[in-house]
Design a protein around this motif. Sequence first.
Motif, mmCIF file in Angstrom:
data_model
loop_
_atom_site.group_PDB
_atom_site.id
_atom_site.type_symbol
_atom_site.label_atom_id
_atom_site.label_comp_id
_atom_site.label_asym_id
_atom_site.label_seq_id
_atom_site.Cartn_x
_atom_site.Cartn_y
_atom_site.Cartn_z
ATOM 1 N N LEU A 182 91.947 9.910 0.489
ATOM 2 C CA LEU A 182 91.561 8.584 0.026
ATOM 3 C C LEU A 182 92.576 8.075 -0.981
ATOM 4 N N ASP A 183 93.191 6.927 -0.683
ATOM 5 C CA ASP A 183 94.053 6.237 -1.633
ATOM 6 C C ASP A 183 93.262 5.104 -2.258
ATOM 7 N N VAL A 184 93.373 4.940 -3.566
ATOM 8 C CA VAL A 184 92.701 3.835 -4.266
ATOM 9 C C VAL A 184 93.738 3.071 -5.067
ATOM 10 N N ILE A 185 93.883 1.791 -4.754
ATOM 11 C CA ILE A 185 94.710 0.891 -5.554
ATOM 12 C C ILE A 185 93.767 0.116 -6.456
ATOM 13 N N ALA A 186 93.968 0.197 -7.762
ATOM 14 C CA ALA A 186 93.068 -0.462 -8.708
ATOM 15 C C ALA A 186 93.859 -1.312 -9.692
ATOM 16 N N MET A 230 79.013 14.380 9.561
ATOM 17 C CA MET A 230 80.368 13.829 9.599
ATOM 18 C C MET A 230 81.119 14.420 10.777
ATOM 19 N N THR A 231 81.729 13.586 11.601
ATOM 20 C CA THR A 231 82.465 14.052 12.763
ATOM 21 C C THR A 231 83.861 14.492 12.363
ATOM 22 N N ASP A 232 84.530 15.257 13.277
ATOM 23 C CA ASP A 232 85.902 15.680 13.013
ATOM 24 C C ASP A 232 86.824 14.482 12.867
ATOM 25 N N GLN A 233 86.503 13.404 13.621
ATOM 26 C CA GLN A 233 87.324 12.196 13.534
ATOM 27 C C GLN A 233 87.278 11.609 12.134
ATOM 28 N N HIS A 234 86.089 11.557 11.532
ATOM 29 C CA HIS A 234 85.960 11.035 10.170
ATOM 30 C C HIS A 234 86.651 11.962 9.171
ATOM 31 N N ALA A 235 86.546 13.287 9.401
ATOM 32 C CA ALA A 235 87.130 14.247 8.471
ATOM 33 C C ALA A 235 88.646 14.107 8.393
ATOM 34 N N LYS A 236 89.274 13.659 9.471
ATOM 35 C CA LYS A 236 90.728 13.516 9.517
ATOM 36 C C LYS A 236 91.186 12.132 9.081
ATOM 37 N N MET A 237 90.266 11.253 8.788
ATOM 38 C CA MET A 237 90.607 9.862 8.480
ATOM 39 C C MET A 237 91.252 9.734 7.107
ATOM 40 N N ARG A 238 92.203 8.818 7.014
ATOM 41 C CA ARG A 238 92.864 8.484 5.754
ATOM 42 C C ARG A 238 92.500 7.035 5.425
ATOM 43 N N LEU A 239 91.889 6.839 4.291
ATOM 44 C CA LEU A 239 91.353 5.524 3.943
ATOM 45 C C LEU A 239 92.011 4.995 2.678
ATOM 46 N N LEU A 240 92.232 3.686 2.654
ATOM 47 C CA LEU A 240 92.739 2.999 1.466
ATOM 48 C C LEU A 240 91.683 2.022 0.966
ATOM 49 N N VAL A 241 91.358 2.109 -0.315
ATOM 50 C CA VAL A 241 90.440 1.163 -0.964
ATOM 51 C C VAL A 241 91.219 0.393 -2.029
ATOM 52 N N ILE A 242 91.062 -0.926 -2.047
ATOM 53 C CA ILE A 242 91.684 -1.767 -3.066
ATOM 54 C C ILE A 242 90.560 -2.390 -3.882
ATOM 55 N N THR A 243 90.565 -2.145 -5.186
ATOM 56 C CA THR A 243 89.445 -2.583 -6.020
ATOM 57 C C THR A 243 89.936 -3.112 -7.361
ATOM 58 N N TRP A 288 100.674 -8.287 -8.798
ATOM 59 C CA TRP A 288 100.680 -8.704 -7.393
ATOM 60 C C TRP A 288 101.871 -8.098 -6.655
ATOM 61 N N SER A 289 103.013 -8.087 -7.308
ATOM 62 C CA SER A 289 104.206 -7.499 -6.699
ATOM 63 C C SER A 289 103.999 -6.014 -6.426
ATOM 64 N N THR A 290 103.376 -5.321 -7.370
ATOM 65 C CA THR A 290 103.106 -3.891 -7.195
ATOM 66 C C THR A 290 102.101 -3.662 -6.077
ATOM 67 N N LEU A 291 101.107 -4.526 -5.980
ATOM 68 C CA LEU A 291 100.112 -4.404 -4.918
ATOM 69 C C LEU A 291 100.779 -4.514 -3.551
ATOM 70 N N GLY A 312 92.621 3.008 7.784
ATOM 71 C CA GLY A 312 91.739 1.873 7.546
ATOM 72 C C GLY A 312 91.853 1.426 6.105
ATOM 73 N N VAL A 313 91.529 0.150 5.866
ATOM 74 C CA VAL A 313 91.642 -0.432 4.528
ATOM 75 C C VAL A 313 90.344 -1.145 4.184
ATOM 76 N N LEU A 314 89.840 -0.893 2.979
ATOM 77 C CA LEU A 314 88.660 -1.581 2.462
ATOM 78 C C LEU A 314 89.057 -2.362 1.224
ATOM 79 N N ALA A 315 88.946 -3.676 1.301
ATOM 80 C CA ALA A 315 89.203 -4.549 0.149
ATOM 81 C C ALA A 315 87.864 -4.852 -0.508
ATOM 82 N N HIS A 316 87.748 -4.504 -1.797
ATOM 83 C CA HIS A 316 86.467 -4.591 -2.487
ATOM 84 C C HIS A 316 86.366 -5.857 -3.328
ATOM 85 N N MET A 317 85.530 -6.781 -2.924
ATOM 86 C CA MET A 317 85.105 -7.959 -3.695
ATOM 87 C C MET A 317 86.145 -9.070 -3.864
#
Length: 253
Positions: free
Chosen positions: A41-45, A1-14, A74-77, A92-97
């Motif tokens: 890591l933020d996760v919106i579920a 894992m690079t330093d760039q990845h270690a500092k990354m903040r990611l959002l996942v919506i699932t 939907w409003s909360t999302l 970065g944002v990852l939308a799951h499925m």
Amino acid sequence: MTDQHAKMRLLVITQELATDSSNMSVGHLWAQHLAPLVNHLDVIATTVGNTDLPDNVAIHRLGKECGRSRPARWSTLLARCHELIGSRSVDGVLAHMVPAYALAASPWCVPLRIPLVLWYTSHGLTGTLRAAVRVVTAAVTASPESFPLVSDRTFVVGHGIDTLAFAAEPRGIGSSAIPAVGVAGRMTPLKGILTVIEAVAQMRDDGAPVNLQIAGAPFYPSDHAYLDEVHRRVRELDLADHVTFRGALSGTE
């Protein structure tokens, strides 16, 4: 894992975040594996159940498990997307499925040029999917057959399933026990459970019987009719001694 990845903040919506989910435990599994790779890591579920995640994971509930309506969720999302993406709190944002998740994030991701990735592995070609592919940075899928839209933004990466988690104990040579076969997945026609039932009947008739255990439950309303059809076919083929329905099991089970 690079330093760039270690500092990354990611959002996942699932759809669901729960260790004991019977259909969507992959959401929690992905969060577990992504968390060590990023700073936060933020996760919106939509639904949140039992969780076991590192301290650098923040969970944002949309409240389906509490009975909140679809418009309220939907409003909360949208509010959470504005809060997290609009303030540049994520890289970065990852939308799951769910293509609609990508559309929800796009009003902030696109103008701010924050990478937006959609994971989609299904056969459903909808207007929502078409719209989502036009706005995402990339669409990621498991196989060419699991993404029903041709696009230069689509990348095939495989399922990423840890097959060692399903390793069975080796059987002794010459064992006289009837082989056991397991099928795990949502009870829906797409999974081909009826074909498996027909195969079990054929093997019994050929003198090479197997015992089949089916783990899974309906998810959509139409799936319940399919489950009834599977039970009916087991009775018609007189397979009650060879087929066991385990019902909904967690991903770990």
